[in-house]
Structures are given as structure tokens and as C-alpha cells.
Design a protein around this motif. Sequence first.
Motif, short mmCIF file in Angstrom:
data_model
loop_
_atom_site.label_atom_id
_atom_site.label_comp_id
_atom_site.label_asym_id
_atom_site.label_seq_id
_atom_site.Cartn_x
_atom_site.Cartn_y
_atom_site.Cartn_z
N VAL A 710 0.86 -1.19 0.00
CA VAL A 710 0.00 0.00 0.00
C VAL A 710 0.89 1.23 0.00
CG1 VAL A 710 -1.99 -1.04 1.13
CG2 VAL A 710 -0.13 -0.15 2.52
N ALA A 711 0.29 2.38 -0.21
CA ALA A 711 1.05 3.63 -0.21
C ALA A 711 1.88 3.69 1.07
CB ALA A 711 0.10 4.81 -0.31
N SER A 712 3.17 3.91 0.92
CA SER A 712 4.06 3.86 2.08
C SER A 712 3.83 5.02 3.03
CB SER A 712 5.51 3.94 1.63
OG SER A 712 5.73 3.08 0.59
N GLU A 713 3.08 6.01 2.59
CA GLU A 713 2.95 7.23 3.39
C GLU A 713 2.08 7.02 4.62
OE1 GLU A 713 2.67 7.20 -0.05
OE2 GLU A 713 4.81 7.64 -0.02
N TRP A 714 1.57 5.82 4.80
CA TRP A 714 0.84 5.51 6.02
C TRP A 714 1.68 4.65 6.94
CZ3 TRP A 714 -2.95 8.75 6.27
CH2 TRP A 714 -3.41 9.30 5.06
N ASP B 182 -3.71 7.13 -1.76
CA ASP B 182 -2.51 7.77 -2.31
C ASP B 182 -2.56 9.26 -1.97
OD1 ASP B 182 -2.08 5.32 -3.32
OD2 ASP B 182 -2.33 5.83 -5.42
N MET B 183 -1.40 9.80 -1.62
CA MET B 183 -1.35 11.22 -1.29
C MET B 183 -0.29 11.88 -2.15
SD MET B 183 -3.51 11.74 1.23
CE MET B 183 -3.08 13.00 2.40
N ASN B 502 2.27 4.40 -4.76
CA ASN B 502 1.44 5.60 -4.65
C ASN B 502 1.51 6.32 -6.00
OD1 ASN B 502 0.46 8.16 -4.26
ND2 ASN B 502 1.52 8.50 -2.30
N LEU B 505 2.54 10.10 -6.74
CA LEU B 505 3.91 10.58 -6.56
C LEU B 505 4.62 10.66 -7.90
CD1 LEU B 505 5.13 8.52 -3.47
CD2 LEU B 505 4.32 10.88 -3.52
#
Lengths: 1017, 514
Positions: A710-714, B182-183, B502, B505
Amino acid sequence: MRKILLPKGAIGIFSFSVCIIFLGFFHRSDASSTNTHPCTAITGFYQETTVRQDTVNQPINEEDSTANDTTVQISTTDYENSFSHSTDSRMADTVSIQVIDRQPYISLQQMLKGNAAGVYVQETSGEPGTMQNMFIRGASNPLLDIKGLYNAQPAVYLNGIPLVQDNPFAFDIQKYDFNRIGPAINYLASISPEEIKSIEIIKDPAMLALLGPVAANGAIWITTKNAHSGYRSISINSYVGFAAKPVVDPVNAAFENNFRKPFYDKYATQEEKLRYPAYLRDSTNTDYYGPSNWTDLYYKNVPIYYVDLSLTGGSDRANFRFLVNNSKTNGTADGTAINRYGASFFINMLPLKWLTASAMVNANKLVRDRNRSIRDRLAELRYIPDLSNPLAPNKDVYGNYLDEFDNVIDENQTNAAHGYFKINAALKNFQFNSSISFDYNEGIRDVFWPTTLLDGINFVSNYFGYNQRFIVSNTAEYTLKAGPAHQFKFTGGQVLQEDIYKYDYAFAYNGPNNFIKINIHDPTPTVITNPLSSAQYTPYVFPDKEQNRLASYYFKTQYTYDNILNLSALIRSDGSSNQQPDHRWLLSYAFSADWDVRQSLMQSSGFANELSLHASWAKTGVMVNDDRFAVGPQYKVDMGWPDEPTLGSYDGIAGLSRPYTSGWVGYNIPWEYTNKLDIGLNLGLFQNRLRTAIDFYSNDDKNQLLPVPVASEWGYSSAYESGMWTNNTGVDLNLAADIVKNPSGFSWTFTANASHNQNTLKALPGGLKEIVIGDRKLEVNKSIDSYWLLQNQGIYNTNGEVPTNPQTNQPMTYNGVVLQAGDPKWKDVNGDYTINNADKTLTGHFMPQFYGGFGSNLAYKAWTFDFNFSFVAGRDALNQYASSRLDFINNEDNNSISSVKEIWFWSKRMNLSQYPMYNPWSSAVPYQADQDLFLQNASYLKLQSASLGYDLSGTRLFTRGDKKLFNRFLVYLSAANLFTISPFKVDNPELINYNGIYDGYGLPIPTTVIFGVKIDL
Amino acid sequence: MYYPKKIKKVFLPLISLCMGLLVLCLSCNKTLDVPSTRVAGEPQHWTTLDDVRSGLIGVYGLFRAALASDNAFWLWGDLRGGDFSSFSRPDLKAIIESNLNASYPVIQNITDWRRFYAVINACNMFIERSDSALQDKRYTELNHTVDIAQVRALRAFAYFFMVRIWGDVPLITQSHDGTFEDMPRTSQEKVLSFCESELRAAAQDLPYVYGANDPQQPGPYYGYDYSTFSNTLITKLAAYALLAHVAAWQGHYYDVAVYTKFIMDNYQKEGLQYSTIDQLTNADGIFADRNPNQLIGFNFLKSNGEATSSGHIEQLTLGAPLISKPYPDIYVSKDSIISAFPGSDGNDERFGIDTISGLSRTAYFTNYSGEIPIFSKIKVINGGTQEPDFAVFTSAIIFTRLEELTLLRAEALAVLQQRTEAIQLLNIIKSNRGIRPYVEGDPRDLVTEIFNERRRELMGEGWRWYDLIRYNKIKRNNPSFNALIDQGGIYWPIAQDILGRNHLLVQNSYWAGK
């Protein structure tokens, strides 16, 4: 043609079945037997009856009649009643498993290799007593890591007890997963082949559904010889023999020097030349440049032996069996061995006419002498000392090193005990079975390595762990005879199973000297009073425990019509403590149908002696073996990093966080389940002298948990999501032919089994089409066992050969590194002039697409001769050994676990000059393993075993008039692992890891020759 | 059709059997509640003082792991453009040469920012959930305030660290537990201004010391006294130090001067001292164990089993005779040593060659006369036992200490043209190290000289690359470095794995084009 009378419901089901598929119903040609459950109708396929589950294929041994008594009623009130396994069918299944019991096999996996359709066995090392892997009808998951391997293993039932296997949770605290901590003894090495009466591979969906979630990956049903009545009989079995050392081509530093020199001449800068490894630099150093004769100390011809004694006897109302055995199997390499001591006791009692009580206790002790590989030692040590100088290939120097092992403690032991107590009450049409069974095994390992082996530090570790399974089960069965031909049977059952997995592991570094070998974990160290206190060592302690429970209820209805038609339906509900409370229970179903086509349609025609069809479908839950998934969002210790996975405190204070490294676990995790379908045909021709069974299957494993990136930003490395769906489709084929049949003279039976398996990833969680996990890529509609590799197309000899992107005028790059002369020509699949992961393709298979075995049994009077081949085809290996040999620059300079050079570094296994000569210093890492350059076909054909036997009991020496002194006096000469033919030339193609990587670490599987006797008094 | 009457007889027992099973099923649900002894579930968490303490320590532990994994702290800070050379490791050589697209596992690992976001997520969780532990009477509001302030400061610190490495990063200030959307990246200005406001707020609530009756944190802290913490946790001055660095990174030197003034006025309250050369380089010096001089640092306590082989600069820099490994992975070449420590400065205690005897004073180096000098400024081997055979280390990762902040203040004042005080601060360091003071009128540029002093003093402490960036932003006299600054080449590429996870990005433009 026979007229069929069917009740309405049965007609409905019957016509429905016929409409969809050309399936039919199972039948036994032996009309006198009262076959009750289609799924349990396991009969001796090779005894001119049909087979549903493959019995390990062995022609009947007509002499072997004494050991398998069939007269006594109580010996048939069997163990497996608790699972509502009908036993009558197994009565006929008294197969002498001759191929197995005349070979020095120590593990169940060895016995099954090539001997049963649908079973694929991996013996990844010839080291006695080590873990081996089995897969029935393919792997249910993509085997992304060693936990996946554990989760794909079939269940093994010993006399109805599902044996508990090691839980992979210990890998959580390990830095490397080469071995599990503890003794790492194969838990299936505790069963002696002499003890086994039959081995059945249960693949039938409906029957697996009856066994429940434990058997979701298939089951192996072992029945041992049991107590029976009669005049007491004594059996003695024994063999002695030896295992032959392999032929190895030892080399010394001159060889390695010659291998590396061209790379240095062609590519090295002056500075790099100065960094030439010290051990190769000095050609006058006789340690490295002297004679390479380490093989004299490493490989040895070694003895092996086995002996057992059993006593059986008693009356019809009470009888018993007692057995003791001992065996020692030495490995040919590195002083390895396993020593087994076993004892078992069986008792059956008939206190009332309608009540039977039976009990078994079986205990084993396994002691293993482990290999001395440096890698395994450092893996446990979690610390890499300086590795720049490898062991020397010279016998004298290596001998000095081996002498240091006199100061080593490396004791590995597994004690196992399993048993049951069962009662059976049979009242007219009603039967009640109740049983308590347990399986307990404990592993103990004590290690001390002195400073001389570890570059100046010493190490001590202690492990004690146990796995315990306790089962209470009850079944009630009601048989209803509804007319002359119709019979119903209703069975209700309940099982409660509790597993406990526990270990305590402690290790410590750097003790005061090599004489104090004890690690005392003392929370308040007092150096003065206790010189052994932990103040002198640096101790680390890891306790862990997991407990899970499984509760099951089922209800089965079975309808039989005159041995022609057999229908059954099962509904069951399973609750697991490893499921979250709101998804605790799973309702599942099974249906099966068997139809004897010959008896119902063509009895008068002479076409076949047997023709029957069967079909079976079931949905069964799959056990999750980690209790963390039951918890939902959770907190654990997660302060480490890959090099230091177990760091648990900061500033001396324990800390908790979400499981960022091991992955998010949320709510709403449903049961994983498997839908299995099997359709098969049994055919007997020419007075049943040619017997075949063919089964098509399709297994869908759904709702599997997968760590999805998953998005690593979590913060999480992955999130566990449910929804992976894999499918295994294939065909299992059995064949037996009595080519020559003359009971009093010469006879020849040919047997063969072959399996085809193909796996497909049907879906990923969340509707994803593909995901990348580590070095593996999973793509929907592709197979789950493929390698993900760059395609190598040669070498760029000059910078000019490197293609240039016409749009940017930039030369082709590998992940941003401009490719140059001496770099590999990797195929730019997507044409973007950058070689990266997008250019990797899924190729090859590490699970075989075809596998099986074939052999023959020849008999002439008292002589018998058998041989058996096994084969594996359509399977590849990734030769990491070659990759790491060629990538010597990166491997040597990193001083990591991959820099380790074992003593067998000094042997020539393959010709490395067949590979292109790349620049090993290049930042593109030209010899990285993930390219098809290192992919090799690892199919093989192997002569697994051959055996010649002669029964002396009929000879004049052992007869007095007409009376035989012995029921059997068999002498035999057997050989195993005789030769292998394979395109994989580096090594034995079996010595490839479960994930298809060949790293060279498997010890050789030796050729063994034994001489044995089997005496029945 | 023939139907047997017997069937009726069956129904009753059958139904009762089913009912019985159902009852059993229900009663069994309780049997199936087996609490895990391996993990703590969310529902019961955050209800006691102990949960909060372990959560807080967990954040520190995660931060330490983010810096220690693959020795990333030094690979980011000390290799690129720095003084170190790789002995034989090609992956480290690639970093030194700014060849950051190279295909080595180490580079892939240290361009992955997940570990920082694990810290941030843990902080967000803590901020959102720890107040429910106030139901535990042992957990006071005051304690909670201090905890939240620490966690906010740590979160800001993590963002600041990432901005220095990658530039724009997604700014996430909530846990969004269980969702993983996703950010996109947030501009670094916005991230840094978030850091600044967070740190300012935190600084208000943070005490100078823990467990030592600070007005903002009276009494013991979680039952421990000052000896457990020293300056291990984020203190008021730590927050100011971070504020100063956030400001300096943006070139807001006026703010730097303000924040560092606060530090200079108050550092004695936290027991900070200027260290002598022995304290700097001895095995029991400021890098050892925990001590007040580690103003912001992450320690590894041997006594608690935290000695590790990786996560320390020693793993990269030490070699024989200090440890049994024959050669270090990285070393400072003699040319670099000579250029960093010019003899004209006088008898530098860190390194110098005596003009009379020709012998070297090598507090920073071992085996200077050999082929490969060993950078041995930091060498805390196994808790200071200094046994060469067992190469596990316990040195703390120090982000900042008093000398660093003094030089930062000097840098700010020099930029702001307050030369007198700048020179005075610079000379504190110089005199502590035994070299000639800088005097007004020295032909050498003051800013350059301050950065040269940082290069010497902070060698091997993860500063060099960021110092080069700040220096070149001030000076802008190096065209190739200016190009790096302008094109974003001062930032590291983002790992492919991160980009693949993500989709909002985009790779840093400098590396995307490569």
C-alpha cells in the motif's frame, strides 16, 4: 441390463449429475463387501479393486498375510471412527508397502516421492532428518516466503490423529530463514516404514471436507500395524548397509585465481587490482594453493542400520501390540546423522459385546547431528564476523578447523508422543464413537560455539519448544435400511481441537571463556557469587506462545443403492479462534456421487471388469496459523530493522507500535476456504489385469490473505487483505498392469503414476491485476510459481553497441545507470530505453507441471525384484549459486551472509565460463540473479530404488516337514537413489529450494545399499 | 415409489441431534475466544498509563530504526560530496559519487521513506488516541501535555529530516487508520512551515529536563528519574534546536539567530557542556550510552540488550586493529584529512601533524601511517569494552549537540553580518580543539571558515551533505553545485517501490531525467 430402482430424490440428483457431467458413481467390484461411504471406499487399487485415493502403489505381496489379520472384530473398530471414516473398506487395503519398507527411508516424504499420484515431494537436502516439503495437487499459495511453504503443507494423519507440525511463527524473531530455530528436525521422520500398514493420499474433496480445515491442503492417511488377536506373533526386522559418498571435483586457490584473473585483466582499474583478495594473492601460500583434499574429511562412506522387534497377540476380547525400534542414518557429508528410537503400544478391548475400547501410545526420540555450515551458524548468531579469508581447501588446515568442533556443543533432539483412547458403541443400527487423542512433540537444542570458530567471540543458545495438539471428538451414526437395496446412513459429529505452540529461546554472546558454556539468564546478575551469571555473557531471551482452537460440527447423509450408486452430502460448521469474532464460523458443504457403470449398465457385456465413475465437490475452510489475524488492528514491538529484527526497547524501556514492518491487519477478515472438484474414472480390463484410475481436479483456494503493498505514506510495509484466489487444475493418473501373472511361477506387475498440475492466479485482493512483493510478481491469470526475470540477450562489447534513445540521445540505462561495455544486453521490453522492473517478465515454473513415478514388481517363486523410478518435468531452477560465484566482487566486499564461503566453495560444480564475461564492478550488477541467464531446466528422471528379495521360510532349512518354522524369513538387498538423469548438471536437481532457487547448500542425497531381513515368527 | 415408514422414526432423533449441535455451537463461541499473547488489540489499547508509555517509546524506537536501518543516517549525511571514500564497496562508492540511481539494494533501501512515515503514523495515532488513557488515574493531564508535545516535535523532526533528503513530501497529519489512499507531495515550504508551527507549540509545553522536577514536568516521569532520560527525550531545547535547523534550511537566518539565542541562554539548564577532545573521541565519551550532551540523539544501551552491529557509523568506518575486520567499508583518505585539517591552523587536537617531530596527533584517526587510515572518532565497541573481536556497537546516533548549535548560531550571525559574536562563537570551538582563533581581518571568509569548522568538528556525524547545501545556498559560488540546487539534484531520488505504491507521486525531476 439390470433394472435400477431409485427413490425420487436420488433420481433427481442422479439425472442432474448426468446432465452436467459425464460422471457416475462409484462401485466396488467386490460385491460382498459392504461399502458404505463413497469417499471412504479406499481399496487396494492394485488388488484388482478400484481406487479413489491413491494408495502408495505397490503390488500385493502374497506372502505377507500374517501381519495383517482380518479375522478379529475388534481390530477393525478402528481409530478413524471418530472421523466417521468407515473402516471396512480399508480392510482390503492391507498393502505390503514393499517399495518403502525395503528401503532405508527415514521420512514420510522420502516414502512418498514418486510413489503416489498427485504428491510432489521436495527433498532439498540429503542431510538426514531435515525438513522436506510435500505438495498434494500443487501449492495452494504462491510460496512467497517460508510461512507460505508451511501453509501449503498437507495434513498427515497417523492412525487418525492429525499430527501437529511446527508453527512458522518462530521465523518472526529470526534474521534469516534458512532454518527454523530449534532442532529443525523433520517431524515426519518419526514414523518407521516397518510400522506402516498403509499410506493413502486423500485427495477426494468430500472426504477432505469430512476431515475439515486441517486437511485443506490434502491429507496423508497413515495406518500403522495394529493389535490383533491370535497366537502371539513376533516380528523382527533389520537392515544394515552404507551410504556412498559422492564424487566431487575439489579445487584449490589456483582454480579460483584462474577463474578471476580474466575479469581483473579485462575490467579492473589499478585500484581494484590492489584490492585482490588476500587469500588468492599469494600463490606460495600452501593453505590455499596446496593440495585440495578437504573432501577426505568432509565426505565419507557411512554405515546405516535399523532394527525393530514387535510382539502381537491376545484373545478376541483383548489384544495388544508392542514394538520397539532403533535406527541410525548417517549422512555422507559433514558428519551429519539422525538417530531414532521408537516404541509403541496398542491395545484393543471388547469389555461388552457392543462396546470396544482401544488405545495407542507411540513415542519417539530423534537425535540429529547437524551440518557444520558456516552460513547456518552465522544465521543463528545474527552477527557476521570478518569473512575475508575462507576455509582452506587443504586437509591439514581444514582438519585443524574440524578439531575445534570437539569443543562445540550442538545437541538437537525431538521427542514426540502421540496416542488416543477411543470407545465405540455399536447398538444395532446405531453407532457411537468417542475419542480423545493427542500429539505432542518437543524440540530441544543446546548450542555452544567457541571463540575459535567465530573469529574471537563465543556463542551459546538454548531452545526448548513444543507443539501440542489435543482432540476430543464424538460421532453418532445411524444406519437405516429402507428396503432391500436402499440404505441411508446419517452421521453427526463434533470435534474440538486445541493446538498450543510454544518456545523459549535464549542466546548469548561473548562469554568469559570457552569453558563456561552455560548461559544463565539472571535478571539480577551477581558476578561475585555466581561466576556463570549473565553479567559475563550478553544474553537475549525470546519466549513466545500461540494457542488456537478449532471447533467443528458436521452432519452427513449418505445413500447407497445396492452397491451401484452412492450419494452423500455433508454440511459442516467450523469455528476457529484464529478468526475474528464476527467471522468466527464458516458453514461449508460437500457432495459426492459414485456410480458403478459396469454393474448397472453392462454387467453382461465383456467390455470391462470394472468401470466406475465418481464426482465430488466440496467447500472447506482453511486454517490460518497465526493468531494475530484474529486480533484486528494491533500493537506489537516493531523497533527493529532487517539487520536487527528483534530490538525491543528504546532507552531500556519497552515500546509498542502498530505492526508497520509485518503489515497492517484490519477487521472483516473472512475465512479462507477452498473449493475442490474432482471427477474420475476407474477402469479394469482383461480380467482386471490392467487397471487404471484417472482423476481430473480443480482446486480453488479463495479469500487468501496476502500482504498487499500500500502507499508507504501511512507507514505500513503492506496491508493484509483477503481475496487472493489461486487455482490448481490437473490430472492424476494411476496405472497397474499384471503383464505376466502366474501365482506359482513368474509374474510381472508394472505400475505407474503421473500427475499434471497447472496453477493460475485467478484474483488478487481488492480487484488488483498485479502486485509486486519482494522479488516476486503476481499477475492475475498467470501462474503463481513463475520467476520474475530480466531477459538476457548477451553482452555489450563496446560502448557503441549500447542503443541510444533517438528522442533524448541518451544511451540505454539500467535503473539510471548508463550501460557500458561489459554490461549485459537486457531486453528492453517496453522500449523506453531504461531497463528496470517494467522489463522483467514472468517466466518458468518452480513447481513441476508433470511428475510421478513408475516401476515394476517381478516375482518368481520365493524371489521378488522391484524397482521404481521417479520423475519431475516442466520445472525450472534459478541458479543462484552461479550468480553468486560470478558476482564475487559484490559478494566478497559486502561482508554479509552472502559472502560466506563454505568448504565446498573449493569444488568445481559447473563450468562458469559458459556465462558471458561481464564487468563485475559495474554498477548495473551484471551477475544479479534475477535474469533468465541463470534460469535452468531442472527436470529429472531418477532411479529411486531397486530391491531383490528371497523368502527363506519355504526352504528346507526352515521347514520341518510341512510345517514352516517361520511365517516369513525374507532376506533382501536394496539400493536407493541409484542415478539421476537431468539437464540440470550443476548438482542433483532435487537439491533446489522450495522457491526454485539453487544455492548449493543442499547436502548430497546418497546412494545407499542395504542388506536386510524380515522375520515373522 | 417405496417409502419406508422407518424414516419417520429417524426424524425425531435427527432434529434433536441438530438442535443439540446448535446449542453446542453457541456455547463453543466462548471456547474460541483465545486472547493472543503476542500482540495487543486495538480495543483494549490506550487505556492505561503503560499503553501510553509504550506508545511514546515506540515512536522513539521507530525513529531510531528509520535512521539506523542500513546505516542510512550516515549514508544520507556523510557520503555524498563528503570526506569519505569507499574502500571496496561499490554501492557506497556509487553514493559518494552521487550515482544514486545505481542498482544496489542499499540505495533502494535508503531512498525508501516508509520508515519515516511509520514514525509519523505512530505520532498521529498517539496524538489522536492517547487522551483516552486519561481514564487511568495514574496518567495525569500534565504528563499527557508533555507527551503530546514530544510526539508533535518528533513528527515535525521526521518531516524536516525527509524534506532535507527528498524535498517535497506528502504532508500527512492524521492516522486515517485502516485506509491507505494515495497522497500527493506537498511543497516543502508548506511542510517546513508546518514543522515550524508544530515545534513552536511543542516547545511551549516541553520541559528542560525529565524526572528532575522541571516546572513543566514535576516529579518522576513514568516512574523514572532523570538518570533514565538525561536528554534522551525531546526537551525544550531540543525543540528549539530543531526550530533553528528548520529555519536555517529555509535560509531564515534571522529566526535561526532567535532560536539559537534561546539555546545559548539556557543550555546549562539541560546540563549541556562543551566537550573536550577526550570526551568527543573516547569510548566512554559523549557518544557512549546516554548523556546530557546528546541533545537530540538516539541511544543504544548495552545494559538493555540494545547493542547492535548495524545502525552505527562504526560498522562502516572501523577496521583492524580496533575490530577484527581487516579494512573499513569507508575511510577518510589522507588527502581529505590534510585538506580538512590544514597545518596552518595550529595543533588541532582532532588531527594534526607536529611540525617538529613529524608525528601525527590522531584523536580522529587510527593507523594514520598505514595504507588506510581508520576514522575512529566514534568507537563505542560493545558498551566501551573495546574488545576487537565482538563488533557490536553502542554509540548513539547524535543529531545535534552543543558544538553543532554553536556553529549554527555562528553561521546565522555571520550571514546576518553580526560578525563579532559569530567569530566569538566560532572561536569557542576552535579554542576547545586547540587551534588558532579566527580574528577579525583574517583573509579567510568567515562563513567558509565556520563551515570548515563544522566539517572538522562534525565529521562522521551525518552533517556534511546538508552543510554543503546550506553553504552553497549562501555562497552560490560553485556553478555545478548551483545547478544541483536549481535542478533539485540536492535531493535524493525516491525509491521505485515507493513510486509504484502511490500513483500520485512523481520522481524528483533531477533523477527522473536520468
